[in-house]
Design a protein around this motif. Structure first.
Motif, mmCIF file in Angstrom:
data_model
loop_
_atom_site.group_PDB
_atom_site.id
_atom_site.type_symbol
_atom_site.label_atom_id
_atom_site.label_comp_id
_atom_site.label_asym_id
_atom_site.label_seq_id
_atom_site.Cartn_x
_atom_site.Cartn_y
_atom_site.Cartn_z
ATOM 1 N N GLN A 9 0.834 -1.201 0.000
ATOM 2 C CA GLN A 9 0.000 0.000 0.000
ATOM 3 C C GLN A 9 0.864 1.244 0.000
ATOM 4 O O GLN A 9 0.479 2.276 -0.556
ATOM 5 N N ALA A 10 2.046 1.143 0.633
ATOM 6 C CA ALA A 10 2.963 2.274 0.668
ATOM 7 C C ALA A 10 4.387 1.751 0.577
ATOM 8 O O ALA A 10 4.702 0.669 1.073
ATOM 9 N N LEU A 11 5.236 2.537 -0.077
ATOM 10 C CA LEU A 11 6.626 2.141 -0.303
ATOM 11 C C LEU A 11 7.496 3.385 -0.236
ATOM 12 O O LEU A 11 7.211 4.382 -0.907
ATOM 13 N N SER A 12 8.547 3.326 0.584
ATOM 14 C CA SER A 12 9.459 4.458 0.720
ATOM 15 C C SER A 12 10.872 3.998 0.406
ATOM 16 O O SER A 12 11.352 3.036 1.006
ATOM 17 N N ILE A 13 11.520 4.662 -0.568
ATOM 18 C CA ILE A 13 12.864 4.262 -0.986
ATOM 19 C C ILE A 13 13.738 5.495 -1.165
ATOM 20 O O ILE A 13 13.246 6.625 -1.142
ATOM 21 N N ALA A 78 16.119 2.975 -11.090
ATOM 22 C CA ALA A 78 16.843 4.231 -10.822
ATOM 23 C C ALA A 78 15.872 5.359 -10.478
ATOM 24 O O ALA A 78 15.821 6.387 -11.167
ATOM 25 N N SER A 79 15.115 5.154 -9.420
ATOM 26 C CA SER A 79 14.032 6.083 -9.087
ATOM 27 C C SER A 79 14.553 7.494 -8.791
ATOM 28 O O SER A 79 15.705 7.681 -8.369
ATOM 29 N N ARG A 80 13.657 8.458 -9.013
ATOM 30 C CA ARG A 80 13.957 9.873 -8.777
ATOM 31 C C ARG A 80 12.911 10.449 -7.840
ATOM 32 O O ARG A 80 11.807 9.908 -7.737
ATOM 33 N N ALA A 81 13.223 11.556 -7.220
ATOM 34 C CA ALA A 81 12.246 12.186 -6.326
ATOM 35 C C ALA A 81 10.951 12.503 -7.068
ATOM 36 O O ALA A 81 9.860 12.439 -6.500
ATOM 37 N N ALA A 82 11.070 12.819 -8.364
ATOM 38 C CA ALA A 82 9.889 13.150 -9.159
ATOM 39 C C ALA A 82 8.972 11.953 -9.394
ATOM 40 O O ALA A 82 7.838 12.120 -9.860
ATOM 41 N N ASP A 83 9.446 10.750 -9.081
ATOM 42 C CA ASP A 83 8.596 9.556 -9.217
ATOM 43 C C ASP A 83 7.641 9.413 -8.039
ATOM 44 O O ASP A 83 6.773 8.532 -8.045
ATOM 45 N N THR A 84 7.803 10.255 -7.013
ATOM 46 C CA THR A 84 6.907 10.221 -5.859
ATOM 47 C C THR A 84 5.472 10.464 -6.317
ATOM 48 O O THR A 84 5.164 11.495 -6.902
ATOM 49 N N GLY A 106 -7.415 -0.665 -8.640
ATOM 50 C CA GLY A 106 -7.120 -1.033 -7.272
ATOM 51 C C GLY A 106 -7.016 0.220 -6.412
ATOM 52 O O GLY A 106 -7.298 1.331 -6.873
ATOM 53 N N LYS A 107 -6.584 0.041 -5.165
ATOM 54 C CA LYS A 107 -6.476 1.165 -4.237
ATOM 55 C C LYS A 107 -5.164 1.924 -4.390
ATOM 56 O O LYS A 107 -5.006 3.002 -3.845
ATOM 57 N N GLY A 108 -4.221 1.346 -5.099
ATOM 58 C CA GLY A 108 -2.988 2.055 -5.384
ATOM 59 C C GLY A 108 -1.863 1.788 -4.405
ATOM 60 O O GLY A 108 -2.086 1.357 -3.271
ATOM 61 N N THR A 109 -0.653 2.038 -4.872
ATOM 62 C CA THR A 109 0.546 2.015 -4.033
ATOM 63 C C THR A 109 1.089 3.437 -3.977
ATOM 64 O O THR A 109 1.321 4.050 -5.019
ATOM 65 N N LYS A 110 1.282 3.930 -2.742
ATOM 66 C CA LYS A 110 1.833 5.271 -2.568
ATOM 67 C C LYS A 110 3.347 5.154 -2.469
ATOM 68 O O LYS A 110 3.874 4.599 -1.499
ATOM 69 N N LEU A 111 4.043 5.655 -3.480
ATOM 70 C CA LEU A 111 5.507 5.590 -3.531
ATOM 71 C C LEU A 111 6.102 6.927 -3.122
ATOM 72 O O LEU A 111 5.716 7.965 -3.640
ATOM 73 N N THR A 112 7.041 6.875 -2.187
ATOM 74 C CA THR A 112 7.808 8.054 -1.792
ATOM 75 C C THR A 112 9.269 7.794 -2.099
ATOM 76 O O THR A 112 9.830 6.788 -1.626
ATOM 77 N N VAL A 113 9.863 8.660 -2.895
ATOM 78 C CA VAL A 113 11.285 8.553 -3.215
ATOM 79 C C VAL A 113 11.996 9.708 -2.524
ATOM 80 O O VAL A 113 11.767 10.880 -2.829
ATOM 81 N N ASN A 114 12.843 9.354 -1.576
ATOM 82 C CA ASN A 114 13.545 10.356 -0.770
ATOM 83 C C ASN A 114 14.845 10.783 -1.440
ATOM 84 O O ASN A 114 15.612 9.944 -1.886
ATOM 85 N N PRO A 115 15.075 12.111 -1.496
ATOM 86 C CA PRO A 115 16.303 12.598 -2.155
ATOM 87 C C PRO A 115 17.560 12.225 -1.367
ATOM 88 O O PRO A 115 17.505 11.957 -0.181
#
Lengths: 115, 110
Positions: A9-13, A78-84, A106-115
């Motif tokens: 449901q949520a992912l932080s990388i 190669a995720s970027r902050a803009a992919d949040t 679906g309900k979605g996955t909330k992705l947070t990409v930290n700089p």
């Protein structure tokens, strides 16, 4: 009712890491699509994969589809902050009644990409 | 080319009122679909119109209605608004299979 269920449901990388999101669905489909949504705004179409395809690439995105397991995955390399954003899978649910193109999300996955 | 446009962007109404939301599809697209997205959920299908005819209807009460005009633009009407109608209303247009979404109209019912 929701057809697709995204996981997690949520992912932080951290920036530069890869992000993988999964989607499971219940009924047969003609195709599956992935969308991105920034902060509750409109959805941006990312990629469509047909039921007879197993893998598809678009830039840093890689989508797989396993119809036997009724599941799909979205890999962002190669995720970027803009992919949040929130990421949704959507299926057409094989709905051909009256030619409807109804998408089931679906309900979605909330992705947070930290700089 | 312009994408899907929706108006208004934000709207505040009170319970019992009526609201009309508007959508202009991408040029050349003949199909328009409407979705409701409440906070924390994925979009839920409301209607699809193709060539001015209803092609599909989701599980929404009769208070929700829509129509498509000869220029393929569309209106979504909601009567007797309830607090639970507060949501982001999304319009999408399509040519073949892929649906392209507009920015949405955020409706708040007080």
């Amino acid at each position: 009712s929701q057809q697709g269920e995204e996981d997690p449901q949520a992912l932080s990388i951290q920036e530069g890491e890869n992000a993988t999101m999964n989607c499971s669905y219940k009924t047969s489909i003609n195709n599956l699509q992935w969308y991105r949504q920034n902060s509750g705004r409109g959805l941006v179409h990312l990629i469509l994969i047909r039921s007879n395809e197993r893998e598809k690439h678009s830039g840093r995105l890689r989508v797989t589809l396993d119809t036997s397991k009724k599941s799909s995955s979205l890999l962002i390399t190669a995720s970027r902050a803009a992919d949040t954003a929130s990421y949704f899978c959507a299926t057409d649910a094989g709905d051909t009644q009256g030619g409807s193109e109804k998408l089931v999300f679906g309900k979605g996955t909330k992705l947070t990409v930290n700089p | 080319d312009a994408g899907v446009t929706q108006s208004p962007t934000h709207l505040i109404k009170t319970r019992g009122q009526h609201v009309t939301l508007r959508c202009s599809p991408i040029s050349g697209h003949k199909s328009v679909s409407w979705y409701q997205q409440v906070l924390g959920q994925g979009p839920q299908f409301i209607f699809q119109y193709y060539e001015k005819e209803e092609r599909g209807r989701g599980n929404f009460p009769d208070r929700f209605s829509a129509r498509q005009f000869p220029n393929y633009s569309s209106e979504l009407n909601v009567n007797a608004l309830l607090l639970g109608d507060s949501a982001l209303y999304l319009c999408a247009s399509s040519l073949v299979q892929t649906q392209y979404f507009g920015p949405g109209t955020r409706l708040l019912v007080l």
